[in-house]
Motif scaffolding. Structure first.
Motif, PDB file in Angstrom:
ATOM      1  N   GLU A   1       0.748  -1.370  -0.030  1.00 58.13           N
ATOM      2  CA  GLU A   1       0.046  -0.043  -0.063  1.00 58.13           C
ATOM      3  C   GLU A   1       0.731   1.260  -0.071  1.00 58.13           C
ATOM      4  O   GLU A   1       0.605   2.207  -0.715  1.00 58.13           O
ATOM      5  CB  GLU A   1      -0.802   0.006   1.178  1.00 58.13           C
ATOM      6  CG  GLU A   1      -1.665  -1.158   1.472  1.00 58.13           C
ATOM      7  CD  GLU A   1      -3.101  -0.897   0.341  1.00 58.13           C
ATOM      8  OE1 GLU A   1      -2.998   0.247  -0.327  1.00 58.13           O
ATOM      9  OE2 GLU A   1      -4.079  -1.833   0.618  1.00 58.13           O
ATOM     10  N   SER A   2       2.097   1.087   0.721  1.00 56.26           N
ATOM     11  CA  SER A   2       2.862   2.530   0.901  1.00 56.26           C
ATOM     12  C   SER A   2       4.175   2.331  -0.145  1.00 56.26           C
ATOM     13  O   SER A   2       4.256   3.284  -0.745  1.00 56.26           O
ATOM     14  CB  SER A   2       3.158   2.558   2.275  1.00 56.26           C
ATOM     15  OG  SER A   2       3.979   1.476   2.642  1.00 56.26           O
TER      16      SER A   2
ATOM     17  N   GLY B   1       9.692   4.721 -14.599  1.00 58.18           N
ATOM     18  CA  GLY B   1      10.271   4.457 -13.576  1.00 58.18           C
ATOM     19  C   GLY B   1       9.223   4.552 -12.225  1.00 58.18           C
ATOM     20  O   GLY B   1       8.012   4.480 -12.349  1.00 58.18           O
ATOM     21  N   PRO B   2       9.979   4.244 -11.017  1.00 58.07           N
ATOM     22  CA  PRO B   2       9.206   4.161  -9.803  1.00 58.07           C
ATOM     23  C   PRO B   2       8.205   5.132  -9.590  1.00 58.07           C
ATOM     24  O   PRO B   2       7.200   4.809  -9.035  1.00 58.07           O
ATOM     25  CB  PRO B   2      10.325   3.974  -8.679  1.00 58.07           C
ATOM     26  CG  PRO B   2      11.567   4.713  -9.241  1.00 58.07           C
ATOM     27  CD  PRO B   2      11.417   4.481 -10.825  1.00 58.07           C
ATOM     28  N   ALA B   3       8.429   6.433  -9.830  1.00 60.19           N
ATOM     29  CA  ALA B   3       7.697   7.465  -9.538  1.00 60.19           C
ATOM     30  C   ALA B   3       6.404   7.430 -10.480  1.00 60.19           C
ATOM     31  O   ALA B   3       5.322   7.524 -10.174  1.00 60.19           O
ATOM     32  CB  ALA B   3       8.274   8.803  -9.774  1.00 60.19           C
ATOM     33  N   SER B   4       6.529   7.512 -11.847  1.00 59.07           N
ATOM     34  CA  SER B   4       5.362   7.305 -12.853  1.00 59.07           C
ATOM     35  C   SER B   4       4.723   6.120 -12.546  1.00 59.07           C
ATOM     36  O   SER B   4       3.408   6.190 -12.475  1.00 59.07           O
ATOM     37  CB  SER B   4       6.092   7.205 -13.984  1.00 59.07           C
ATOM     38  OG  SER B   4       6.565   8.306 -14.613  1.00 59.07           O
ATOM     39  N   LEU B   5       5.125   4.987 -12.129  1.00 54.05           N
ATOM     40  CA  LEU B   5       4.414   3.723 -11.874  1.00 54.05           C
ATOM     41  C   LEU B   5       3.561   3.747 -10.787  1.00 54.05           C
ATOM     42  O   LEU B   5       2.500   3.306 -10.596  1.00 54.05           O
ATOM     43  CB  LEU B   5       5.524   2.487 -11.923  1.00 54.05           C
ATOM     44  CG  LEU B   5       6.076   2.244 -13.167  1.00 54.05           C
ATOM     45  CD1 LEU B   5       7.209   1.021 -12.999  1.00 54.05           C
ATOM     46  CD2 LEU B   5       4.894   1.622 -14.002  1.00 54.05           C
ATOM     47  N   THR B   6       4.304   4.420  -9.852  1.00 54.65           N
ATOM     48  CA  THR B   6       3.346   4.587  -8.389  1.00 54.65           C
ATOM     49  C   THR B   6       2.316   5.620  -8.948  1.00 54.65           C
ATOM     50  O   THR B   6       1.170   5.335  -8.203  1.00 54.65           O
ATOM     51  CB  THR B   6       4.183   5.394  -7.283  1.00 54.65           C
ATOM     52  OG1 THR B   6       5.216   4.534  -7.137  1.00 54.65           O
ATOM     53  CG2 THR B   6       3.325   5.681  -6.278  1.00 54.65           C
ATOM     54  N   VAL B   7       2.222   6.850  -9.499  1.00 55.62           N
ATOM     55  CA  VAL B   7       1.063   7.606 -10.085  1.00 55.62           C
ATOM     56  C   VAL B   7       0.200   6.424 -10.688  1.00 55.62           C
ATOM     57  O   VAL B   7      -1.140   6.761 -10.266  1.00 55.62           O
ATOM     58  CB  VAL B   7       1.758   8.570 -10.994  1.00 55.62           C
ATOM     59  CG1 VAL B   7       0.363   9.320 -11.510  1.00 55.62           C
ATOM     60  CG2 VAL B   7       2.509   9.658 -10.287  1.00 55.62           C
ATOM     61  N   ALA B   8       0.431   5.858 -11.501  1.00 58.69           N
ATOM     62  CA  ALA B   8      -0.145   4.872 -12.374  1.00 58.69           C
ATOM     63  C   ALA B   8      -1.372   3.983 -11.289  1.00 58.69           C
ATOM     64  O   ALA B   8      -2.209   3.673 -11.337  1.00 58.69           O
ATOM     65  CB  ALA B   8       0.504   4.009 -13.568  1.00 58.69           C
ATOM     66  N   ASN B   9      -0.336   3.581 -10.402  1.00 53.08           N
ATOM     67  CA  ASN B   9      -0.793   2.522  -9.538  1.00 53.08           C
ATOM     68  C   ASN B   9      -1.834   3.197  -8.856  1.00 53.08           C
ATOM     69  O   ASN B   9      -2.887   2.585  -8.499  1.00 53.08           O
ATOM     70  CB  ASN B   9       0.224   2.066  -8.391  1.00 53.08           C
ATOM     71  CG  ASN B   9      -0.105   1.107  -7.283  1.00 53.08           C
ATOM     72  OD1 ASN B   9      -0.242   0.118  -7.517  1.00 53.08           O
ATOM     73  ND2 ASN B   9      -0.289   1.674  -6.276  1.00 53.08           N
ATOM     74  N   ASP B  10      -1.900   4.579  -8.229  1.00 49.50           N
ATOM     75  CA  ASP B  10      -2.877   5.225  -7.655  1.00 49.50           C
ATOM     76  C   ASP B  10      -4.199   5.531  -8.365  1.00 49.50           C
ATOM     77  O   ASP B  10      -5.163   5.718  -7.839  1.00 49.50           O
ATOM     78  CB  ASP B  10      -2.108   6.332  -6.912  1.00 49.50           C
ATOM     79  CG  ASP B  10      -1.249   5.694  -5.810  1.00 49.50           C
ATOM     80  OD1 ASP B  10      -1.166   4.513  -5.357  1.00 49.50           O
ATOM     81  OD2 ASP B  10      -0.693   6.449  -4.969  1.00 49.50           O
ATOM     82  N   LEU B  11      -3.950   5.925  -9.620  1.00 49.92           N
ATOM     83  CA  LEU B  11      -4.929   6.550 -10.488  1.00 49.92           C
ATOM     84  C   LEU B  11      -5.811   5.573 -11.284  1.00 49.92           C
ATOM     85  O   LEU B  11      -6.914   5.868 -11.484  1.00 49.92           O
ATOM     86  CB  LEU B  11      -4.196   7.517 -11.255  1.00 49.92           C
ATOM     87  CG  LEU B  11      -3.732   8.815 -10.581  1.00 49.92           C
ATOM     88  CD1 LEU B  11      -3.178   9.806 -11.879  1.00 49.92           C
ATOM     89  CD2 LEU B  11      -4.826   9.371  -9.615  1.00 49.92           C
ATOM     90  N   LEU B  12      -5.002   4.381 -11.771  1.00 44.37           N
ATOM     91  CA  LEU B  12      -5.738   3.457 -12.438  1.00 44.37           C
ATOM     92  C   LEU B  12      -7.129   3.058 -11.864  1.00 44.37           C
ATOM     93  O   LEU B  12      -8.046   2.892 -12.463  1.00 44.37           O
ATOM     94  CB  LEU B  12      -5.019   2.433 -13.011  1.00 44.37           C
ATOM     95  CG  LEU B  12      -3.911   2.624 -14.044  1.00 44.37           C
ATOM     96  CD1 LEU B  12      -3.006   1.505 -14.227  1.00 44.37           C
ATOM     97  CD2 LEU B  12      -4.760   2.862 -15.289  1.00 44.37           C
TER      98      LEU B  12
ATOM     99  N   ALA C   1      11.071   8.375  -4.449  1.00 43.60           N
ATOM    100  CA  ALA C   1      10.314   8.442  -5.648  1.00 43.60           C
ATOM    101  C   ALA C   1       8.846   7.818  -5.532  1.00 43.60           C
ATOM    102  O   ALA C   1       8.062   8.460  -6.207  1.00 43.60           O
ATOM    103  CB  ALA C   1      11.134   7.561  -7.069  1.00 43.60           C
ATOM    104  N   VAL C   2       8.714   6.739  -4.856  1.00 44.65           N
ATOM    105  CA  VAL C   2       7.494   6.039  -4.633  1.00 44.65           C
ATOM    106  C   VAL C   2       6.675   7.311  -3.878  1.00 44.65           C
ATOM    107  O   VAL C   2       5.411   7.459  -4.037  1.00 44.65           O
ATOM    108  CB  VAL C   2       7.751   4.981  -3.801  1.00 44.65           C
ATOM    109  CG1 VAL C   2       6.282   4.500  -3.291  1.00 44.65           C
ATOM    110  CG2 VAL C   2       8.351   3.851  -4.646  1.00 44.65           C
TER     111      VAL C   2
END
Length: 603
Positions: free
Chosen positions: A50-51, A118-129, A403-404
């Motif tokens: 989650e975090s 990278g990790p920052a963009s993938l975290t954004v995707a993880n939260d918004l999808l 980045a996360v």
């Protein structure tokens, strides 16, 4: 000083949960340790995910900002191996696909562009999808992961782990446009692309140069490499060998990756050259230890002056040998002499820079004197509304867990922006306390102090690890090591709770405390009070916890949290239940929790 008797003010408590707040992404440290101790690896992985989103990746590569804050380090100098226990949960979990967030069948009509996978963009995707956003990721390489993939060697981070954890996010429904370089942000912002927000997570992809004599000579140019570029070339298979004598310039974590990779590709005599001595090295201590185990020598206090070229060939580097002295609270260097170290190739690992030639300077994004975009450190929004930055692209190179966290915060801002809400209105954190008392001498947590030393990571034998570059060095903890390591936790989330009105000042708690962290004494100013305790409180960075005046004598109960073991003996011994052991919970908001009641409880 902080009063710990007022349960209406939980902020008095959460100062104590050091290991959690030292982690940028607020990793749920004590709770997932308890789950691991119970053998519930899948639940631990999900809670942790989650975090920090990438438990298997970070369990191998994290810089461990939580561990220096771990209170166990105050007891025996060795914090709980939090990072490596993340890996235990990741490696031993069951199939988690059905438990992961899922994108709804009907999208919300908003399109978000993410630059870099990278990790920052993938975290954004993880939260918004899961909120129904259409996410389009532009990635210049053929696979996702960014610098996690191309600059961390496979012997530290296997590709299978990267593929799995990045795949969890991409498989939610992100559209990834691989082998696609964004050459113009202005074009991406054009009406035709129809993006409601853009997140820049392009990292810091430019390695720093060392422009000294000989650098650009014809005979040297092909034998001098930029560290992160060289690691990328090794990853892609463009480089599969190196000359026997190699110098690595710089002593950060990238330098450690370079020297250990060089050793595997034929650099039998690989040396790392540092301008300062070991206390000033930027590399993590464990990275230095691993390099030393593999025969890497570090040459200290040498400043590079020129590349030595003979007959059109690189044969060495000349250095000034330095002596450092303290001078009015700053260090100055004196040149002792000049030395030449022979070499066949040199790898420069002296830092990384951002590079934004693809961001036009006339589109409303301000840049500072260092040619970095001006970013709001709370919202991650640039000076152009709807354009956000995160990871190394925001403020330069940091680490993956940062980045996360950037991704989590940027996702909140993007969600706010797309809903027409102010991005600087951040969702509040929630906190509460709950008693763990289950009986007179029984608690809902393991409160025995375990004197064991920190578990030592087992490594693959040297011969085997050098047989192929993809052989993972760290083998992970055994079940026995895991069980022992978890029990070293001092339960920072279980707080001593004191009710002054119930105290009869019998001194039972003071007498039973095994570390003398409790004192009943007349009140005084903080500096005097620190000397009046059962054990003088010498750690000035840790607040004293001081009650209001006690009902019998008007003295105060003082606790030195710095040495408390959270053993609960004070609460067991107290005849009036003035003491209790309460679990602290922090509810961390994410973009998902703005639209759904579900939230994450962090202990």
């Amino acid at each position: 000083m902080a009063c710990y008797t007022d349960a209406s003010n939980p902020k008095n408590y959460h100062k104590v949960v050091d290991c959690q707040y030292a982690c940028p992404a607020h990793t749920n440290v004590p709770e997932y340790l308890r789950l691991i101790a119970q053998g519930r690896y899948t639940e631990s992985y999900l809670l942790n995910r989650e975090s920090n989103v990438f438990p298997g990746i970070l369990g191998r590569t994290c810089d461990r900002p939580c561990e220096p804050a771990c209170r166990r380090g105050r007891i025996d100098g060795k914090p709980v191996a939090i990072c490596r226990l993340k890996r235990v949960a990741a490696d031993l979990r069951d199939d988690i696909q059905e438990y992961l967030p899922k994108a709804p069948a009907i999208r919300n009509g908003k399109r978000i562009a993410l630059i870099g996978a990278g990790p920052a963009s993938l975290t954004v995707a993880n939260d918004l999808l899961p909120l129904g956003y259409e996410v389009v990721i532009y990635e210049k390489y053929a696979r996702a992961g960014g610098l996690m993939r191309f600059n961390i060697p496979a012997f530290r981070l296997p590709e299978s782990v990267l593929d799995e954890e990045t795949g969890y996010i991409i498989d939610m429904g992100a559209e990834v446009r691989y082998n696609t370089t964004v050459s113009s942000l202005k074009e991406l912002l054009s009406v035709g692309n129809n993006f409601d927000a853009i997140f820049v997570g392009s990292g810091a992809p430019k390695g720093k140069e060392l422009d000294i004599p000989g650098r650009w000579d014809e005979g040297a140019r092909e034998k001098i490499h930029i560290g992160i570029e060289w690691l990328g070339s090794v990853h892609f298979g463009h480089i599969n060998k190196i000359s026997p004598r190699v110098l690595i310039i710089g002593v950060g974590n990238t330098a450690m990756d370079c020297c250990r990779t060089s050793r595997r590709l034929g650099g039998i005599d690989t040396k790392v050259v540092a301008r300062r001595s070991r206390p000033y090295f930027k590399a993590s201590p464990w990275e230095l230890d691993d390099a030393a185990e593999e025969g890497i020598r570090i040459v200290e206090n040498h400043a590079p002056k020129r590349f030595v070229i003979e007959n059109g060939k690189l044969v060495g580097m000349e250095f000034e040998r330095l002596r450092w002295t303290d001078d009015n609270s700053r260090q100055t260097s004196t040149v002792i002499d000049r030395v030449t170290l022979p070499c066949d190739e040199v790898i420069l690992a002296i830092g990384q820079d951002n590079a934004f030639p693809w961001i036009e300077r006339d589109i409303g994004i301000a840049f500072d004197v260092h040619d970095m975009p001006v970013i709001n450190k709370t919202t991650y929004e640039s000076t152009r509304r709807g354009v956000f930055f995160g990871g190394d692209a925001a403020w330069g190179p940091q680490n993956i867990i940062w980045a996360v966290e950037h991704g989590h915060q940027a996702a909140i801002s993007i969600h706010q922006h797309c809903q027409g809400l102010p991005v600087d209105e951040r969702p509040p954190e929630g906190m509460h306390l709950e008693s763990t008392k289950m009986g007179l001498h029984s608690w809902a947590y393991s409160n025995d102090f375990n004197p064991s030393e920190r578990s030592k990571m087992q490594h693959e034998e040297l011969v085997k690890r050098f047989s192929a570059i993809g052989v993972e060095v760290e083998l992970g903890f055994t079940p026995e090591q895991t069980a022992t390591e978890v029990e070293r936790c001092l339960n920072c989330d279980i707080e001593t709770h004191f009710e002054k009105n119930l105290c009869i000042e019998c001194d039972a708690c003071v007498d039973v405390c095994p570390v003398n962290c409790l004192t009943i004494t007349p009140n005084a100013n903080e500096m005097d009070l620190r000397t009046m305790l059962s054990a003088p409180a010498q750690n000035m960075t840790q607040d004293l916890y001081v009650s209001d005046a006690l009902p019998q004598t008007k003295r105060v109960m003082v606790k030195d949290e710095d040495i408390c073991l959270h053993c609960g003996l004070c609460a067991e011994r107290c005849p009036t239940a003035a003491w209790d052991m309460k679990k602290f919970e922090l509810v961390i908001p994410y973009a998902l929790s703005r639209s759904e009641p579900a939230s994450v409880a962090i202990a």
